[in-house]
Write an enzyme that holds these catalytic residues in place. Structure first.
Site, PDB file in Angstrom:
ATOM      1  N   SER A  23       0.841  -1.205   0.000  1.00 60.03           N
ATOM      2  CA  SER A  23       0.000   0.000   0.000  1.00 60.03           C
ATOM      3  C   SER A  23       0.868   1.244   0.000  1.00 60.03           C
ATOM      4  CB  SER A  23      -0.907   0.028   1.225  1.00 60.03           C
ATOM      5  OG  SER A  23      -1.713  -1.124   1.259  1.00 60.03           O
ATOM      6  N   GLU A  83      -1.172  -2.743  18.471  1.00 56.20           N
ATOM      7  CA  GLU A  83      -2.347  -2.018  18.019  1.00 56.20           C
ATOM      8  C   GLU A  83      -3.276  -2.829  17.138  1.00 56.20           C
ATOM      9  OE1 GLU A  83      -3.193   1.881  17.432  1.00 56.20           O
ATOM     10  OE2 GLU A  83      -3.041   1.374  19.516  1.00 56.20           O
TER      11      GLU A  83
HETATM   12  C1  LIG Z   1      -6.416  -3.433   1.656  1.00 54.10           C
HETATM   13  C2  LIG Z   1      -5.193  -4.261   1.871  1.00 54.10           C
HETATM   14  C3  LIG Z   1      -3.987  -3.623   2.089  1.00 54.10           C
HETATM   15  C4  LIG Z   1      -2.830  -4.376   2.259  1.00 54.10           C
HETATM   16  N1  LIG Z   1      -1.656  -3.730   2.418  1.00 54.10           N
HETATM   17  C5  LIG Z   1      -0.523  -4.445   2.563  1.00 54.10           C
HETATM   18  C6  LIG Z   1       0.734  -3.802   2.685  1.00 54.10           C
HETATM   19  O1  LIG Z   1       0.813  -2.582   2.667  1.00 54.10           O
HETATM   20  N2  LIG Z   1       1.842  -4.543   2.799  1.00 54.10           N
HETATM   21  C7  LIG Z   1       1.797  -5.907   2.835  1.00 54.10           C
HETATM   22  O2  LIG Z   1       2.838  -6.527   2.999  1.00 54.10           O
HETATM   23  N3  LIG Z   1       0.610  -6.559   2.717  1.00 54.10           N
HETATM   24  C8  LIG Z   1      -0.528  -5.858   2.577  1.00 54.10           C
HETATM   25  N4  LIG Z   1      -1.738  -6.516   2.447  1.00 54.10           N
HETATM   26  C9  LIG Z   1      -1.729  -7.959   2.343  1.00 54.10           C
HETATM   27  C10 LIG Z   1      -2.277  -8.678   3.566  1.00 54.10           C
HETATM   28  O3  LIG Z   1      -1.366  -8.657   4.609  1.00 54.10           O
HETATM   29  C11 LIG Z   1      -2.622 -10.093   3.103  1.00 54.10           C
HETATM   30  O4  LIG Z   1      -3.671  -9.984   2.193  1.00 54.10           O
HETATM   31  C12 LIG Z   1      -3.015 -10.994   4.247  1.00 54.10           C
HETATM   32  O5  LIG Z   1      -1.922 -11.274   5.068  1.00 54.10           O
HETATM   33  C13 LIG Z   1      -3.629 -12.309   3.737  1.00 54.10           C
HETATM   34  O6  LIG Z   1      -2.818 -12.914   2.790  1.00 54.10           O
HETATM   35  P1  LIG Z   1      -3.417 -13.339   1.352  1.00 54.10           P
HETATM   36  O7  LIG Z   1      -4.165 -12.197   0.814  1.00 54.10           O
HETATM   37  O8  LIG Z   1      -2.290 -13.878   0.561  1.00 54.10           O
HETATM   38  O9  LIG Z   1      -4.452 -14.472   1.658  1.00 54.10           O
HETATM   39  P2  LIG Z   1      -4.144 -16.020   1.919  1.00 54.10           P
HETATM   40  O10 LIG Z   1      -3.185 -16.147   3.047  1.00 54.10           O
HETATM   41  O11 LIG Z   1      -3.818 -16.701   0.652  1.00 54.10           O
HETATM   42  O12 LIG Z   1      -5.552 -16.473   2.423  1.00 54.10           O
HETATM   43  C14 LIG Z   1      -6.637 -16.872   1.564  1.00 54.10           C
HETATM   44  C15 LIG Z   1      -7.735 -17.435   2.437  1.00 54.10           C
HETATM   45  O13 LIG Z   1      -7.238 -18.576   3.145  1.00 54.10           O
HETATM   46  C16 LIG Z   1      -7.417 -18.432   4.517  1.00 54.10           C
HETATM   47  N5  LIG Z   1      -6.318 -19.047   5.259  1.00 54.10           N
HETATM   48  C17 LIG Z   1      -4.986 -18.862   5.084  1.00 54.10           C
HETATM   49  N6  LIG Z   1      -4.291 -19.559   5.985  1.00 54.10           N
HETATM   50  C18 LIG Z   1      -5.187 -20.199   6.766  1.00 54.10           C
HETATM   51  C19 LIG Z   1      -5.083 -21.055   7.881  1.00 54.10           C
HETATM   52  N7  LIG Z   1      -3.915 -21.393   8.431  1.00 54.10           N
HETATM   53  N8  LIG Z   1      -6.214 -21.510   8.412  1.00 54.10           N
HETATM   54  C20 LIG Z   1      -7.429 -21.156   7.901  1.00 54.10           C
HETATM   55  N9  LIG Z   1      -7.588 -20.365   6.866  1.00 54.10           N
HETATM   56  C21 LIG Z   1      -6.475 -19.871   6.296  1.00 54.10           C
HETATM   57  C22 LIG Z   1      -7.446 -16.925   4.749  1.00 54.10           C
HETATM   58  O14 LIG Z   1      -8.103 -16.598   5.948  1.00 54.10           O
HETATM   59  C23 LIG Z   1      -8.192 -16.461   3.525  1.00 54.10           C
HETATM   60  O15 LIG Z   1      -9.568 -16.584   3.732  1.00 54.10           O
HETATM   61  C24 LIG Z   1      -2.895  -5.788   2.266  1.00 54.10           C
HETATM   62  C25 LIG Z   1      -4.130  -6.411   2.080  1.00 54.10           C
HETATM   63  C26 LIG Z   1      -5.274  -5.666   1.890  1.00 54.10           C
HETATM   64  C27 LIG Z   1      -6.557  -6.384   1.681  1.00 54.10           C
END
Ligand SMILES: Cc1cc2nc3c(=O)[nH]c(=O)nc-3n(C[C@H](O)[C@H](O)[C@H](O)COP(=O)(O)OP(=O)(O)OC[C@H]3O[C@@H](n4cnc5c(N)ncnc54)[C@H](O)[C@@H]3O)c2cc1C
Lengths: 385, 347
Positions: A167, A251
């Site tokens: 972001s 936080e």
């Molecule tokens: C608006 C926004 C801003 C962001 N900004 C940043 C940023 O500035 N910098 C940055 O580094 N990241 C950022 N992110 C990324 C964010 O940290 C990740 O989206 C988040 O950690 C989830 O990872 P993923 O999207 O790869 O989902 P995944 O980890 O692939 O998850 C997909 C689905 O599987 C589920 N899942 C995964 N693991 C498990 C488990 N062990 N047990 C049960 N269910 C599970 C999840 O809950 C989800 O429903 C941002 C995300 C959003 C939406």
């Protein structure tokens, strides 16, 4: 019984925090009306360097930090009040937000003296903004699986890899980047470090990723043999995981977990008019009661933290409930407005606002730890895993 | 009372409730058996007089002390009108009276007082068929009517507690005094008392469901090892947490703001919130315990059924939601944050 009892001891924000609230309110009263309406609604997603500089001038960024770095050495509870006033009044706080909440405290805690002196005063002045470089194409919830590699070379590191969902990288100055500095991909928590990356570094390329609402908040940040000087390593080599986890726990339960789309509630009050039907009043009142409850929970957690406790489960519960509230709010509000709005003019605006809020809603339960990840934390706290 | 005294009292009461309010006692009340011994012991401990001044024979605790005790009573489904009697006695004391022994309850509704005579009807009065007296606030007068002066029609609650419809027909009052609180305020305090009982019930439901998940084995392992169950219980914890936090915050605000008007908005918000989450708390806990939790045999229903009843007592989420919503709508959007952040109705 072996199940730990949940406690949310009611807590009063201290008088100095309440006094500061009035100052912040007075300041925002002049400034906020001059901001474009759409930007006010996007509040936390709206970066206004100009606003952040004005806030910095008041001493309200990095408010808890030592004076030698431009801070005001005020309490964590005063910071709490500033945050909730910014959200409650729709201030465009997106530019300095990450630096204030996360990156600055990280540097204070783990950074070198040189890093602190070079960066922190610029953050508190509202002139230096940060991104978080954690997620990668193959590493989301499972953050320990990051592949971005920082190879030690004379005088620093050569970095290769890709970060995603970064972001604000297109407008910010630095990105605190989680990389593997030693060991193998499968080593998990070992061998990770964090680097303070100047986003202008040669070999760092920033490309937009557009979200479903059509906004450009996210970026893909690629590192192609980018050279990062040794002085930009944060803390010790290999401490990256420890740093990241303390950063994430920090936080988890702040007001931004339940007030990011507060404007929806405010605009709902507007469209329902001064004398709504019993049904509409009741639904509005229940939404207000739920938000009030979240605030009581969040303030209780802040109080426990101020008292030196680390209420990890309670904080995760606030985020879980709060983000789901934010997701429900536009839905409940739209449905009741459609049946009970009292003015057609305001209604057209409201539906636009609700539509925008609906499009942003999926993100709340994903960013900063998904609902499922949070529930895993709570389940562990309950002794179930 | 100071914190140490309160903690000691709660510990003693907790141990007592654990020993004496077991499944059989609660089930028997549902069958219509009044647990006279239990009530007697509760009186001997002074619990119904917790918030009555010492010079009136009470324990000298505050409203907050009473509410903390009632959360604990909720955690044990104490099947006697401890909450109702404690609040009644508090109000009698505050109106210059001296509470008499015996269970009492609040009959709050549309009643008329002319001279020393009370008339009117109140539905769903908790423990109406077993109490010895009814406490009523009309305008700013508090009156006590002996059970013999009222006609009570039994309408047991869905939790099997002896609720009833109470009619007064020119009933003679045994005590009348200037009430320290308005009728509306008495109703608020009763709502607050229920919120704290709901917080206690929530505590117990979470502990019961979590404990069960560790014992119950299916597919060769405890069901607590299934992620689906872990996540359900985590969500349950969040609903219970909201219940506890809202009730506790309202108790604090009511106590600090004074008996007459303290925490008016917080009480409304808490009762709305506690009532709102009763559904999820019951639904998730039952789902996580399968058929066992749906039996009369298991204690889970002592708590879930009470939540379903308590959420309607002294104003449901619809009732309190409407009060809050109407006040905030009237004040307009610019007062929303100011009111909310000060835990007040907007002005
Ligand atoms: C608006 C926004 C801003 C962001 N900004 C940043 C940023 O500035 N910098 C940055 O580094 N990241 C950022 N992110 C990324 C964010 O940290 C990740 O989206 C988040 O950690 C989830 O990872 P993923 O999207 O790869 O989902 P995944 O980890 O692939 O998850 C997909 C689905 O599987 C589920 N899942 C995964 N693991 C498990 C488990 N062990 N047990 C049960 N269910 C599970 C999840 O809950 C989800 O429903 C941002 C995300 C959003 C939406």
């Amino acid at each position: 019984m072996s199940i730990p009892k949940l406690e949310f001891p009611p807590f009063h924000l201290p008088p100095e925090a309440e006094a500061l609230r009035l100052d912040v309110r007075a300041f925002l009263k002049d400034i906020v009306p001059k901001i474009k309406t759409e930007d006010r609604f996007a509040s936390w997603n709206t970066a206004s360097p100009e606003f952040s500089r004005a806030l910095g001038k008041k001493g309200w960024i990095g408010i808890t930090w030592p004076k030698q770095y431009g801070g005001s050495e005020k309490s964590f509870l005063e910071r709490y009040v500033v945050t909730e006033e910014l959200l409650g009044n729709g201030a465009p706080a997106g530019a300095h937000w990450v630096a204030d909440r996360q990156s600055g405290p990280l540097l204070l805690r783990f950074g070198s003296e040189e890093q602190r002196q070079a960066i922190l005063p610029r953050i508190t002045a509202g002139e230096c903004f940060f991104s978080i470089g954690m997620s990668e194409p193959d590493s989301g919830s499972d953050l320990a699986s990051v592949r971005t590699r920082a190879e030690p070379v004379p005088g620093g590191f050569r970095v290769n890899g890709t970060k995603v969902w970064t972001s604000g990288a297109h407008r910010n100055h630095y990105c605190i980047t989680l990389v593997r500095t030693s060991g193998q991909h499968g080593d998990r928590h070992k061998g990770l470090s964090q680097l303070l990356v100047d986003l202008k570094t040669p070999g760092v390329t920033i490309r937009p990723i557009i979200n479903l609402a059509g906004r450009h908040d996210w970026n893909e940040v690629t590192f192609n043999d980018a050279f990062i000087p040794e002085s930009c390593l944060i803390g010790n080599e290999g401490d990256g995981w420890l740093q990241v986890t303390s950063e994430l726990a920090f936080e988890r339960s702040g007001p931004e977990r339940f007030m990011q789309n507060f404007y929806v509630l405010r605009e709902l009050v507007r469209v329902l008019g001064r004398n709504p039907s019993g049904r509409a009043a009741s639904i509005l009142g229940r939404l207000i009661a739920r938000l009030w409850t979240l605030r009581q929970m969040s303030v209780a957690v802040a109080g426990m933290m101020q008292g030196g406790k680390s209420p990890a489960i309670e904080a995760a519960l606030v985020k879980d409930l709060g983000t789901i509230y934010q997701q429900d709010l536009p839905e409940v509000a739209r449905v009741i407005a459609e049946s009970d709005a009292t003015t057609d003019d305001d209604m057209a605006d409201f539906l636009d606002i609700a539509q925008y809020a609906t499009m942003m809603a999926p993100s709340y339960t994903i960013q900063g730890g998904t609902t499922q990840v949070l529930r895993g934390i709570v389940a562990r706290g309950l002794g179930l895993r | 009372m100071d914190k140490e005294t309160r903690d000691m009292l709660l510990e003693t009461a907790g141990r007592f409730f654990t020993e004496r309010c077991d499944r059989a006692v609660v089930n028997n009340v549902e069958k219509g058996v009044w647990p006279a011994d239990l009530w007697k012991e509760i009186e001997e401990m002074g619990l119904p007089l917790i918030a009555v001044a010492e010079d009136k024979g009470g324990v000298g605790g505050t409203l907050a002390d009473m509410l903390a005790l009632l959360r604990l009573a909720g955690e044990h489904a104490v099947p006697v009108p401890l909450a109702e009697t404690a609040l009644s006695n508090l109000l009698i004391g505050a109106a210059g009276g001296t509470p008499k022994p015996g269970p009492a309850t609040l009959a709050l509704g549309d009643l008329k007082l002319s001279g020393n005579r009370l008339s009117g009807k109140v539905a769903r009065v908790p423990f109406a068929t077993v109490v010895q007296r009814f406490v009523v606030v009309v305008d700013r007068t508090l009156v006590v009517v002996p059970a013999s002066g009222a006609r009570v029609e039994s309408t047991p609650s869905h939790a099997g507690e002896p609720y009833g419809q109470v009619s007064f027909d020119n009933a003679t009052v045994e005590f009348s005094g200037a009430s320290a609180v308005s009728a509306e305020r008495a109703f608020e305090l009763a709502a607050l008392m229920r919120s704290m009982q709901m917080a206690g019930a929530g505590d117990r439901i979470l502990a019961t469901a979590a404990e069960y998940s560790k014992q119950r084995v299916q597919f060769g392992k405890p069901i607590s090892t299934f992620q689906a169950i872990q996540h359900m219980l985590a969500e349950l914890a969040s609903c219970v947490a909201a219940t506890i936090a809202s009730a506790e915050a309202a108790s604090r605000d009511a106590d600090e703001g004074g008996l007459e008007a303290g925490g008016r908005f917080s009480i409304a918000a808490a009762k709305s919130q506690c009532s709102d989450f009763a559904h999820r708390i019951a639904a998730i806990s039952h789902q996580s315990m399968g058929a066992m939790g749906f039996t009369h045999e298991h204690i889970l229903h002592h708590y879930t059924r009470r939540l379903w009843v308590w959420r309607r007592d002294f104003g449901s989420e619809s009732f309190w939601g409407e009060k809050i919503g109407a006040a905030y709508a009237k004040a307009g959007p610019d007062m929303l944050w100011e009111g909310l952040s000060a835990s007040r109705y907007p002005t």
